[in-house]
Scaffold this motif. Structure first.
Motif, PDB file in Angstrom:
ATOM      1  N   THR A   6       0.858  -1.181   0.000  1.00 39.26           N
ATOM      2  CA  THR A   6       0.000   0.000   0.000  1.00 39.26           C
ATOM      3  C   THR A   6       0.895   1.232   0.000  1.00 39.26           C
ATOM      4  O   THR A   6       1.783   1.349   0.843  1.00 39.26           O
ATOM      5  CB  THR A   6      -0.915   0.014   1.236  1.00 39.26           C
ATOM      6  N   TYR A   7       0.629   2.122  -0.939  1.00 45.56           N
ATOM      7  CA  TYR A   7       1.419   3.342  -1.082  1.00 45.56           C
ATOM      8  C   TYR A   7       0.533   4.559  -0.862  1.00 45.56           C
ATOM      9  O   TYR A   7      -0.622   4.571  -1.286  1.00 45.56           O
ATOM     10  CB  TYR A   7       2.029   3.435  -2.490  1.00 45.56           C
ATOM     11  N   ARG A   8       1.074   5.547  -0.212  1.00 43.14           N
ATOM     12  CA  ARG A   8       0.436   6.858  -0.126  1.00 43.14           C
ATOM     13  C   ARG A   8       1.191   7.760  -1.093  1.00 43.14           C
ATOM     14  O   ARG A   8       2.418   7.865  -1.017  1.00 43.14           O
ATOM     15  CB  ARG A   8       0.518   7.425   1.291  1.00 43.14           C
ATOM     16  N   VAL A   9       0.437   8.377  -1.992  1.00 38.55           N
ATOM     17  CA  VAL A   9       1.049   9.195  -3.032  1.00 38.55           C
ATOM     18  C   VAL A   9       0.445  10.601  -2.994  1.00 38.55           C
ATOM     19  O   VAL A   9      -0.774  10.760  -2.964  1.00 38.55           O
ATOM     20  CB  VAL A   9       0.830   8.590  -4.436  1.00 38.55           C
ATOM     21  N   ILE A  10       1.315  11.595  -2.986  1.00 34.01           N
ATOM     22  CA  ILE A  10       0.879  12.986  -3.103  1.00 34.01           C
ATOM     23  C   ILE A  10       1.267  13.461  -4.491  1.00 34.01           C
ATOM     24  O   ILE A  10       2.448  13.446  -4.855  1.00 34.01           O
ATOM     25  CB  ILE A  10       1.533  13.884  -2.037  1.00 34.01           C
ATOM     26  N   VAL A  11       0.262  13.847  -5.268  1.00 33.71           N
ATOM     27  CA  VAL A  11       0.481  14.384  -6.613  1.00 33.71           C
ATOM     28  C   VAL A  11       0.281  15.895  -6.514  1.00 33.71           C
ATOM     29  O   VAL A  11      -0.742  16.359  -6.024  1.00 33.71           O
ATOM     30  CB  VAL A  11      -0.513  13.780  -7.629  1.00 33.71           C
ATOM     31  N   ARG A  12       1.280  16.640  -6.972  1.00 27.86           N
ATOM     32  CA  ARG A  12       1.202  18.108  -6.942  1.00 27.86           C
ATOM     33  C   ARG A  12       1.207  18.626  -8.368  1.00 27.86           C
ATOM     34  O   ARG A  12       1.802  18.028  -9.256  1.00 27.86           O
ATOM     35  CB  ARG A  12       2.390  18.680  -6.178  1.00 27.86           C
ATOM     36  N   GLY A  13       0.548  19.776  -8.554  1.00 24.13           N
ATOM     37  CA  GLY A  13       0.517  20.372  -9.874  1.00 24.13           C
ATOM     38  C   GLY A  13       0.170  21.840  -9.802  1.00 24.13           C
ATOM     39  O   GLY A  13      -0.032  22.410  -8.731  1.00 24.13           O
ATOM     40  N   VAL A  14       0.100  22.439 -10.977  1.00 24.77           N
ATOM     41  CA  VAL A  14      -0.183  23.862 -11.123  1.00 24.77           C
ATOM     42  C   VAL A  14      -1.460  23.994 -11.953  1.00 24.77           C
ATOM     43  O   VAL A  14      -1.594  23.332 -12.989  1.00 24.77           O
ATOM     44  CB  VAL A  14       0.987  24.573 -11.846  1.00 24.77           C
ATOM     45  N   TRP A  15      -2.381  24.841 -11.496  1.00 26.14           N
ATOM     46  CA  TRP A  15      -3.558  25.125 -12.310  1.00 26.14           C
ATOM     47  C   TRP A  15      -3.094  25.865 -13.557  1.00 26.14           C
ATOM     48  O   TRP A  15      -2.225  26.728 -13.493  1.00 26.14           O
ATOM     49  CB  TRP A  15      -4.559  26.000 -11.552  1.00 26.14           C
ATOM     50  N   ASP A  16      -3.698  25.547 -14.691  1.00 30.94           N
ATOM     51  CA  ASP A  16      -3.283  26.188 -15.944  1.00 30.94           C
ATOM     52  C   ASP A  16      -4.462  26.222 -16.907  1.00 30.94           C
ATOM     53  O   ASP A  16      -5.136  25.208 -17.107  1.00 30.94           O
ATOM     54  CB  ASP A  16      -2.126  25.404 -16.574  1.00 30.94           C
ATOM     55  N   GLY A  17      -4.712  27.398 -17.484  1.00 32.03           N
ATOM     56  CA  GLY A  17      -5.766  27.518 -18.484  1.00 32.03           C
ATOM     57  C   GLY A  17      -7.161  27.283 -17.942  1.00 32.03           C
ATOM     58  O   GLY A  17      -8.017  26.755 -18.658  1.00 32.03           O
ATOM     59  N   LEU A  18      -7.396  27.646 -16.691  1.00 30.62           N
ATOM     60  CA  LEU A  18      -8.731  27.473 -16.117  1.00 30.62           C
ATOM     61  C   LEU A  18      -9.721  28.418 -16.793  1.00 30.62           C
ATOM     62  O   LEU A  18      -9.440  29.602 -16.969  1.00 30.62           O
ATOM     63  CB  LEU A  18      -8.716  27.760 -14.608  1.00 30.62           C
ATOM     64  N   SER A  56      -2.829  19.939  -4.719  1.00 27.41           N
ATOM     65  CA  SER A  56      -2.281  18.612  -4.436  1.00 27.41           C
ATOM     66  C   SER A  56      -3.437  17.626  -4.353  1.00 27.41           C
ATOM     67  O   SER A  56      -4.568  17.988  -4.025  1.00 27.41           O
ATOM     68  CB  SER A  56      -1.455  18.596  -3.145  1.00 27.41           C
ATOM     69  N   TYR A  57      -3.140  16.401  -4.695  1.00 30.10           N
ATOM     70  CA  TYR A  57      -4.088  15.289  -4.635  1.00 30.10           C
ATOM     71  C   TYR A  57      -3.425  14.209  -3.817  1.00 30.10           C
ATOM     72  O   TYR A  57      -2.253  13.891  -4.022  1.00 30.10           O
ATOM     73  CB  TYR A  57      -4.332  14.741  -6.045  1.00 30.10           C
ATOM     74  N   ARG A  58      -4.154  13.616  -2.890  1.00 34.67           N
ATOM     75  CA  ARG A  58      -3.610  12.529  -2.085  1.00 34.67           C
ATOM     76  C   ARG A  58      -4.346  11.237  -2.433  1.00 34.67           C
ATOM     77  O   ARG A  58      -5.565  11.210  -2.432  1.00 34.67           O
ATOM     78  CB  ARG A  58      -3.752  12.849  -0.604  1.00 34.67           C
ATOM     79  N   PHE A  59      -3.574  10.194  -2.709  1.00 37.51           N
ATOM     80  CA  PHE A  59      -4.128   8.904  -3.124  1.00 37.51           C
ATOM     81  C   PHE A  59      -3.547   7.764  -2.301  1.00 37.51           C
ATOM     82  O   PHE A  59      -2.403   7.835  -1.848  1.00 37.51           O
ATOM     83  CB  PHE A  59      -3.770   8.604  -4.592  1.00 37.51           C
ATOM     84  N   VAL A  60      -4.338   6.696  -2.182  1.00 35.04           N
ATOM     85  CA  VAL A  60      -3.849   5.399  -1.724  1.00 35.04           C
ATOM     86  C   VAL A  60      -3.832   4.514  -2.952  1.00 35.04           C
ATOM     87  O   VAL A  60      -4.824   4.418  -3.674  1.00 35.04           O
ATOM     88  CB  VAL A  60      -4.772   4.787  -0.642  1.00 35.04           C
ATOM     89  N   VAL A  61      -2.693   3.881  -3.196  1.00 36.76           N
ATOM     90  CA  VAL A  61      -2.543   2.980  -4.339  1.00 36.76           C
ATOM     91  C   VAL A  61      -2.003   1.658  -3.822  1.00 36.76           C
ATOM     92  O   VAL A  61      -1.010   1.637  -3.098  1.00 36.76           O
ATOM     93  CB  VAL A  61      -1.569   3.568  -5.393  1.00 36.76           C
ATOM     94  N   VAL A  62      -2.659   0.579  -4.198  1.00 39.13           N
ATOM     95  CA  VAL A  62      -2.181  -0.759  -3.846  1.00 39.13           C
ATOM     96  C   VAL A  62      -1.712  -1.418  -5.134  1.00 39.13           C
ATOM     97  O   VAL A  62      -2.454  -1.494  -6.114  1.00 39.13           O
ATOM     98  CB  VAL A  62      -3.293  -1.601  -3.184  1.00 39.13           C
ATOM     99  N   CYS A  63      -0.457  -1.860  -5.143  1.00 38.52           N
ATOM    100  CA  CYS A  63       0.082  -2.541  -6.321  1.00 38.52           C
ATOM    101  C   CYS A  63       1.188  -3.497  -5.879  1.00 38.52           C
ATOM    102  O   CYS A  63       1.582  -3.516  -4.713  1.00 38.52           O
ATOM    103  CB  CYS A  63       0.566  -1.555  -7.380  1.00 38.52           C
ATOM    104  N   ASP A  64       1.663  -4.282  -6.829  1.00 38.25           N
ATOM    105  CA  ASP A  64       2.718  -5.246  -6.527  1.00 38.25           C
ATOM    106  C   ASP A  64       3.965  -4.526  -6.031  1.00 38.25           C
ATOM    107  O   ASP A  64       4.387  -3.524  -6.606  1.00 38.25           O
ATOM    108  CB  ASP A  64       3.088  -6.066  -7.765  1.00 38.25           C
ATOM    109  N   ALA A  65       4.547  -5.057  -4.973  1.00 41.88           N
ATOM    110  CA  ALA A  65       5.754  -4.462  -4.403  1.00 41.88           C
ATOM    111  C   ALA A  65       6.890  -4.448  -5.414  1.00 41.88           C
ATOM    112  O   ALA A  65       7.719  -3.537  -5.411  1.00 41.88           O
ATOM    113  CB  ALA A  65       6.164  -5.217  -3.143  1.00 41.88           C
ATOM    114  N   GLU A  66       6.918  -5.446  -6.299  1.00 40.03           N
ATOM    115  CA  GLU A  66       7.964  -5.512  -7.320  1.00 40.03           C
ATOM    116  C   GLU A  66       7.917  -4.293  -8.241  1.00 40.03           C
ATOM    117  O   GLU A  66       8.934  -3.849  -8.743  1.00 40.03           O
ATOM    118  CB  GLU A  66       7.821  -6.793  -8.138  1.00 40.03           C
ATOM    119  N   GLU A  67       6.719  -3.785  -8.493  1.00 39.58           N
ATOM    120  CA  GLU A  67       6.558  -2.617  -9.352  1.00 39.58           C
ATOM    121  C   GLU A  67       6.937  -1.344  -8.610  1.00 39.58           C
ATOM    122  O   GLU A  67       7.327  -0.355  -9.209  1.00 39.58           O
ATOM    123  CB  GLU A  67       5.127  -2.539  -9.866  1.00 39.58           C
TER     124      GLU A  67
END
Length: 120
Positions: A6-18, A56-67
């Motif tokens: 289980t991974y916690r991921v924070i994705v950050r970005g900039v608003w553009d062309g709203l 920012s967007y916060r996600f929980v992602v579950v995937c193979d540990a090998e990946e």
């Protein structure tokens, strides 16, 4: 299939062309997207302020540990892209940071100290 992490991921970005409509919607909902509302969830938790510069967007992602963390980050960024596109919110410069919750070390010493202090 290998071990799942289980991974916690924070994705950050900039608003553009709203568009004006998108700006109005974001500003109308700004109170619901502050720091108090942040949660790590599978569908993502969006946070931004009234300046409408960064988000920012916060996600929980579950995937193979090998990946590993790279795959978790890619999945989270794709989820963020899809959600923002569906809402019609222009953005750019996505970056992410990932934490593997299954390998994260817990500071037991800090827990013991806090527990001892509460028993005093």
């Amino acid at each position: 299939m290998g071990t799942r992490h289980t991974y916690r991921v924070i994705v950050r970005g900039v608003w553009d062309g709203l568009t004006d409509e998108a700006r109005q919607r974001l500003l109308a909902e700004v109170d619901a997207h502050g720091l108090d509302a942040l949660r790590f969830t599978e569908e993502g938790s969006l946070a931004y302020d009234a300046a409408l510069r960064r988000f920012s967007y916060r996600f929980v992602v579950v995937c193979d540990a090998e990946e590993g963390e790279e795959m978790a980050a890619m999945i989270a960024e794709e989820r963020a892209e899809a959600a923002l596109r569906a809402l019609g919110y222009g953005h750019r410069d996505l970056t992410s940071s990932t934490t593997d919750m299954d390998t994260m070390k817990i500071n037991d010493r800090g827990r013991r100290a806090a527990g001892a202090a509460s028993r005093r």
